[in-house]
Write a protein that holds these residues in place. Structure first.
Motif, PDB file in Angstrom:
ATOM      1  N   ALA A  90       0.835  -1.206   0.000  1.00 60.32           N
ATOM      2  CA  ALA A  90       0.000   0.000   0.000  1.00 60.32           C
ATOM      3  C   ALA A  90       0.869   1.255   0.000  1.00 60.32           C
ATOM      4  O   ALA A  90       0.599   2.219  -0.733  1.00 60.32           O
ATOM      5  CB  ALA A  90      -0.947  -0.006   1.192  1.00 60.32           C
ATOM      6  N   LEU A  91       1.915   1.251   0.812  1.00 62.00           N
ATOM      7  CA  LEU A  91       2.832   2.389   0.857  1.00 62.00           C
ATOM      8  C   LEU A  91       3.511   2.587  -0.496  1.00 62.00           C
ATOM      9  O   LEU A  91       3.546   3.701  -1.034  1.00 62.00           O
ATOM     10  CB  LEU A  91       3.881   2.168   1.957  1.00 62.00           C
ATOM     11  CG  LEU A  91       5.003   3.202   2.035  1.00 62.00           C
ATOM     12  CD1 LEU A  91       4.469   4.550   2.497  1.00 62.00           C
ATOM     13  CD2 LEU A  91       6.105   2.714   2.972  1.00 62.00           C
ATOM     14  N   ARG A  93       2.584   1.490  -3.487  1.00 65.37           N
ATOM     15  CA  ARG A  93       1.618   1.855  -4.536  1.00 65.37           C
ATOM     16  C   ARG A  93       1.250   3.333  -4.473  1.00 65.37           C
ATOM     17  O   ARG A  93       1.019   3.956  -5.506  1.00 65.37           O
ATOM     18  CB  ARG A  93       0.359   1.004  -4.400  1.00 65.37           C
ATOM     19  CG  ARG A  93       0.544  -0.418  -4.858  1.00 65.37           C
ATOM     20  CD  ARG A  93      -0.705  -1.239  -4.597  1.00 65.37           C
ATOM     21  NE  ARG A  93      -0.533  -2.613  -5.026  1.00 65.37           N
ATOM     22  CZ  ARG A  93      -0.986  -3.650  -4.352  1.00 65.37           C
ATOM     23  NH1 ARG A  93      -1.654  -3.494  -3.213  1.00 65.37           N
ATOM     24  NH2 ARG A  93      -0.784  -4.871  -4.813  1.00 65.37           N
ATOM     25  N   GLU A  94       1.185   3.858  -3.286  1.00 61.32           N
ATOM     26  CA  GLU A  94       0.849   5.276  -3.121  1.00 61.32           C
ATOM     27  C   GLU A  94       1.898   6.182  -3.768  1.00 61.32           C
ATOM     28  O   GLU A  94       1.597   7.299  -4.172  1.00 61.32           O
ATOM     29  CB  GLU A  94       0.751   5.585  -1.625  1.00 61.32           C
ATOM     30  CG  GLU A  94       0.330   6.992  -1.294  1.00 61.32           C
ATOM     31  CD  GLU A  94       0.217   7.192   0.197  1.00 61.32           C
ATOM     32  OE1 GLU A  94       0.858   8.132   0.709  1.00 61.32           O
ATOM     33  OE2 GLU A  94      -0.495   6.407   0.853  1.00 61.32           O
ATOM     34  N   HIS A  95       3.122   5.677  -3.897  1.00 61.02           N
ATOM     35  CA  HIS A  95       4.226   6.496  -4.403  1.00 61.02           C
ATOM     36  C   HIS A  95       4.771   6.021  -5.750  1.00 61.02           C
ATOM     37  O   HIS A  95       5.835   6.466  -6.170  1.00 61.02           O
ATOM     38  CB  HIS A  95       5.355   6.515  -3.365  1.00 61.02           C
ATOM     39  CG  HIS A  95       4.965   7.203  -2.101  1.00 61.02           C
ATOM     40  ND1 HIS A  95       4.986   8.566  -1.957  1.00 61.02           N
ATOM     41  CD2 HIS A  95       4.500   6.709  -0.929  1.00 61.02           C
ATOM     42  CE1 HIS A  95       4.586   8.895  -0.741  1.00 61.02           C
ATOM     43  NE2 HIS A  95       4.269   7.779  -0.103  1.00 61.02           N
ATOM     44  N   THR A 145       8.344   9.857  -5.227  1.00 55.67           N
ATOM     45  CA  THR A 145       7.871  10.692  -4.119  1.00 55.67           C
ATOM     46  C   THR A 145       8.251  10.081  -2.778  1.00 55.67           C
ATOM     47  O   THR A 145       8.498  10.806  -1.808  1.00 55.67           O
ATOM     48  CB  THR A 145       6.345  10.932  -4.194  1.00 55.67           C
ATOM     49  OG1 THR A 145       5.658   9.671  -4.223  1.00 55.67           O
ATOM     50  CG2 THR A 145       5.976  11.732  -5.439  1.00 55.67           C
ATOM     51  N   GLN A 163       7.620   4.878   8.019  1.00 55.37           N
ATOM     52  CA  GLN A 163       6.472   5.435   7.303  1.00 55.37           C
ATOM     53  C   GLN A 163       5.189   4.699   7.673  1.00 55.37           C
ATOM     54  O   GLN A 163       4.134   5.307   7.850  1.00 55.37           O
ATOM     55  CB  GLN A 163       6.702   5.388   5.790  1.00 55.37           C
ATOM     56  CG  GLN A 163       7.826   6.265   5.290  1.00 55.37           C
ATOM     57  CD  GLN A 163       7.620   7.712   5.660  1.00 55.37           C
ATOM     58  OE1 GLN A 163       6.613   8.328   5.345  1.00 55.37           O
ATOM     59  NE2 GLN A 163       8.589   8.271   6.368  1.00 55.37           N
ATOM     60  N   ARG A 167       1.872   6.262   9.531  1.00 55.02           N
ATOM     61  CA  ARG A 167       0.519   6.097   8.974  1.00 55.02           C
ATOM     62  C   ARG A 167      -0.473   5.650  10.033  1.00 55.02           C
ATOM     63  O   ARG A 167      -1.626   6.016  10.009  1.00 55.02           O
ATOM     64  CB  ARG A 167       0.519   5.048   7.867  1.00 55.02           C
ATOM     65  CG  ARG A 167       1.052   5.505   6.584  1.00 55.02           C
ATOM     66  CD  ARG A 167       1.040   4.352   5.606  1.00 55.02           C
ATOM     67  NE  ARG A 167       0.968   4.946   4.295  1.00 55.02           N
ATOM     68  CZ  ARG A 167       0.408   4.381   3.254  1.00 55.02           C
ATOM     69  NH1 ARG A 167      -0.118   3.190   3.349  1.00 55.02           N
ATOM     70  NH2 ARG A 167       0.384   4.989   2.103  1.00 55.02           N
TER      71      ARG A 167
END
Length: 191
Positions: A90-91, A93-95, A145, A163, A167
């Motif tokens: 998830a982390l 994919r967000e970036h 990012t 990170q 979250r």
């Protein structure tokens, strides 16, 4: 007899020293060497995305390895730490950099990194990369990012888990900032 990693690199479609190819060969090869060729190597990545990743980076390797795709599609290797893999995915994919590769390629790289984070060594070592420099280049290319957030050059695995803690609003560090932490050398020191 060659290892799965060596065989994969011998089939590399591009520069076999390119960080994504090295990382995928490292994680796929280690997983197949550890769990055998009858199970999918990357937790959470299905048979078809795995086949596409091999086709993209290591064409012909599936035949040389003797992979049985219909059987692999039915095989399941339980991962006791799947929740960690899912959080890391998830982390990542967000970036993801939308300009880097196809969606399937980005997923394969993200899965390789997330699965390697479960290893016991530095992340660059668990990805079988030559050094941390290649890992930093890999992350800057595929997850720019996220790379930019690591402006203090924290070790990558520690950075990812930090990170995740942020979250979930988990503050496990005893110091108010990294600059005054007694463990700073562990997080930022040489590898």
């Amino acid at each position: 007899m060659s290892t799965p990693r060596t065989l994969l690199l011998s089939c590399a479609s591009a520069d076999p020293l390119e960080p994504a190819a090295l990382a995928l060969a490292g994680v796929l090869g280690q997983a197949w060497q550890t769990h055998g060729l009858a199970l999918l190597p990357l937790s959470g990545l299905g048979a078809e995305p795995t086949r596409l990743a091999l086709q993209r980076w290591f064409p012909g390797a599936d035949h040389l390895l003797g992979l049985d795709w219909p059987a692999l599609a039915q095989a399941h290797r339980p991962e006791p730490r799947q929740d960690e893999v899912d959080d890391l995915l998830a982390l990542l994919r967000e970036h993801m950099a939308l300009a880097a590769g196809t969606p399937a390629e980005r997923e394969a790289v993200a899965h390789a990194i997330a699965c390697a984070c479960l290893g016991n060594n530095h992340l660059w070592q668990d990805l079988a990369l030559p050094s941390r420099a290649e890992l930093s280049a890999l992350i800057a290319t595929w997850f720019p990012t996220l790379a930019a957030l690591n402006h203090q050059n924290m070790k990558w695995k520690k950075f990812f888990y930090k990170q995740l803690c942020l979250r979930h609003e988990l503050f496990i560090c005893r110091a108010p900032s990294c600059a005054v932490c007694a463990d700073q050398g562990v997080c930022f020191g040489p590898e």
